[in-house]
Design a protein around this motif. Structure first.
Motif, mmCIF file in Angstrom:
data_model
loop_
_atom_site.group_PDB
_atom_site.id
_atom_site.type_symbol
_atom_site.label_atom_id
_atom_site.label_comp_id
_atom_site.label_asym_id
_atom_site.label_seq_id
_atom_site.Cartn_x
_atom_site.Cartn_y
_atom_site.Cartn_z
ATOM 1 N N MET A 45 0.827 -1.207 0.000
ATOM 2 C CA MET A 45 0.000 0.000 0.000
ATOM 3 C C MET A 45 0.862 1.259 0.000
ATOM 4 O O MET A 45 0.577 2.222 -0.725
ATOM 5 C CB MET A 45 -0.934 -0.012 1.217
ATOM 6 N N LEU A 46 1.925 1.261 0.794
ATOM 7 C CA LEU A 46 2.815 2.418 0.831
ATOM 8 C C LEU A 46 3.482 2.644 -0.524
ATOM 9 O O LEU A 46 3.669 3.790 -0.948
ATOM 10 C CB LEU A 46 3.882 2.224 1.900
ATOM 11 N N GLY A 47 3.858 1.567 -1.198
ATOM 12 C CA GLY A 47 4.435 1.709 -2.528
ATOM 13 C C GLY A 47 3.486 2.407 -3.482
ATOM 14 O O GLY A 47 3.892 3.286 -4.258
ATOM 15 N N VAL A 114 -1.226 6.378 6.732
ATOM 16 C CA VAL A 114 -1.682 6.622 5.355
ATOM 17 C C VAL A 114 -2.903 7.545 5.349
ATOM 18 O O VAL A 114 -2.979 8.492 4.556
ATOM 19 C CB VAL A 114 -1.996 5.282 4.659
ATOM 20 N N LYS A 115 -3.843 7.296 6.244
ATOM 21 C CA LYS A 115 -5.036 8.145 6.308
ATOM 22 C C LYS A 115 -4.670 9.569 6.730
ATOM 23 O O LYS A 115 -5.279 10.537 6.258
ATOM 24 C CB LYS A 115 -6.040 7.545 7.287
ATOM 25 N N ARG A 120 -8.601 9.930 3.286
ATOM 26 C CA ARG A 120 -9.416 8.728 3.084
ATOM 27 C C ARG A 120 -9.962 8.614 1.667
ATOM 28 O O ARG A 120 -10.629 7.631 1.335
ATOM 29 C CB ARG A 120 -10.583 8.706 4.080
ATOM 30 N N ASP A 121 -9.733 9.623 0.826
ATOM 31 C CA ASP A 121 -10.255 9.601 -0.540
ATOM 32 C C ASP A 121 -9.452 8.640 -1.409
ATOM 33 O O ASP A 121 -8.273 8.352 -1.145
ATOM 34 C CB ASP A 121 -10.203 11.001 -1.158
ATOM 35 N N SER A 217 -7.848 2.040 -8.407
ATOM 36 C CA SER A 217 -7.746 3.177 -7.487
ATOM 37 C C SER A 217 -6.929 2.793 -6.262
ATOM 38 O O SER A 217 -6.853 1.627 -5.878
ATOM 39 C CB SER A 217 -9.141 3.642 -7.059
ATOM 40 N N ILE A 218 -6.302 3.809 -5.660
ATOM 41 C CA ILE A 218 -5.523 3.636 -4.436
ATOM 42 C C ILE A 218 -6.381 4.124 -3.279
ATOM 43 O O ILE A 218 -6.876 5.250 -3.293
ATOM 44 C CB ILE A 218 -4.226 4.457 -4.504
ATOM 45 N N SER A 219 -6.546 3.285 -2.279
ATOM 46 C CA SER A 219 -7.425 3.651 -1.164
ATOM 47 C C SER A 219 -6.962 2.968 0.113
ATOM 48 O O SER A 219 -6.308 1.920 0.068
ATOM 49 C CB SER A 219 -8.865 3.241 -1.469
ATOM 50 N N PRO A 220 -7.276 3.556 1.275
ATOM 51 C CA PRO A 220 -6.975 2.877 2.540
ATOM 52 C C PRO A 220 -7.700 1.533 2.602
ATOM 53 O O PRO A 220 -8.842 1.400 2.171
ATOM 54 C CB PRO A 220 -7.526 3.849 3.590
#
Length: 291
Positions: A45-47, A114-115, A120-121, A217-220
């Motif tokens: 996720m961080l990547g 991350v949030k 959070r979008d 999409s990238i999301s939490p």
């Protein structure tokens, strides 16, 4: 229908290669350090989020994505090295539940980070120039970008195979799996080796996150799904086997993709049904070895 199945299978191979990168890092860490790293999905996720930041910083520049592909996995690898050096090393030798709790705690910390940083979008990363269109496959359009994760995944599989089989680092890693105490007695700095292995596994997860960023999409929360699928791939392929991770990831990606074509709501069920069959018939995995 045959054309649709072929295109879906190719798409599944692309997503399967991203999954392979994440799962290969996971199986490398678990096979060498015996750490079930629940934070591995967070590295992925961080990547992806770092790729978003880099491409946004260099918006409009054709090299933005390629720079993210270089820098984001390195940043994730440094974070992984720090986690192993300053956290996991301190509980080495303790029961495995300590490692599970610690890596799960790291997952929660990174999720909140991350949030806090990116919100959070949902975010998107544009596909690199030259790979944004489609190519013709059996008369049907196929996203050209999927060729990149396939190529990178195959190159990573070959590089890992050579690294583990032909280099001194690989020989030391395999010796560490066999008998870490004896390796330390021979003068090898085993704690330092563990940091390098963990950093390499984190780098692979970060690389997978960057390659996955332009696909969806990238999301939490994207860390949860990938870590579950990665553990499934590791079990199907065999713990500690990079070739098994490649085989399991390709099977998982293609099965999910074709399953979406016929039964969208049950696509992921086919993967875990295969996992159950493997556990019953061959518990050590397709290419794993019995303990």
């Amino acid at each position: 229908m045959v054309d649709d199945i072929a295109v879906q299978a190719l798409s599944g191979a692309g997503s399967g290669m991203v999954l392979f990168l994440v799962a290969s890092g996971l199986t490398l860490i678990f096979g060498t350090l015996r750490v079930a790293n629940f934070a591995h999905g967070s590295f992925y996720m961080l990547g992806a989020y770092l790729a978003f930041s880099v491409t946004r910083l260099f918006s409009g520049q054709p090299f933005g994505f390629w720079l993210a592909l270089l820098l984001a996995p390195l940043a994730v690898a440094l974070l992984g090295a720090a986690i192993q050096r300053y956290l996991l090393r301190r509980i080495a030798g303790r029961p495995h539940q300590y490692q599970l709790i610690l890596t799960y705690a790291v997952t929660l910390i990174l999720a909140d980070t991350v949030k806090l940083v990116w919100g959070r979008d949902n975010h998107t990363v544009p596909r690199p120039e030259g790979l944004g269109g489609a190519i013709d496959v059996f008369g049907a359009p196929f996203p050209a970008y999927y060729l990149l994760p396939v190529g990178v995944g195959l190159a990573a599989a070959a590089a890992l195979g050579l690294l583990l089989a032909r280099t001194r680092f690989g020989k030391v890693v395999r010796a560490s799996v066999a008998d870490g105490e004896m390796l330390g007695a021979l003068g090898v700095d085993v704690p330092r080796l563990n940091v390098r292995v963990f950093a390499l596994g984190a780098w692979l997860a970060g690389l997978g996150g960057v390659l996955a960023a332009p696909i969806g999409s990238i999301s939490p929360g994207m860390d949860s799904a990938i870590v579950i699928e990665s553990f499934a791939v590791v079990i199907i392929g065999g713990v500690g086997s990079v070739a098994g991770a490649l085989l399991g990831a390709l099977f998982t990606g293609i099965a999910k993709s074709i399953g979406i074509l016929f039964a969208p709501k049950l696509a992921i069920a086919f993967v875990f049904l295969a996992l159950c069959v493997v556990l019953v018939v061959r518990p050590q995995g397709l290419l794993g070895r019995s303990a």
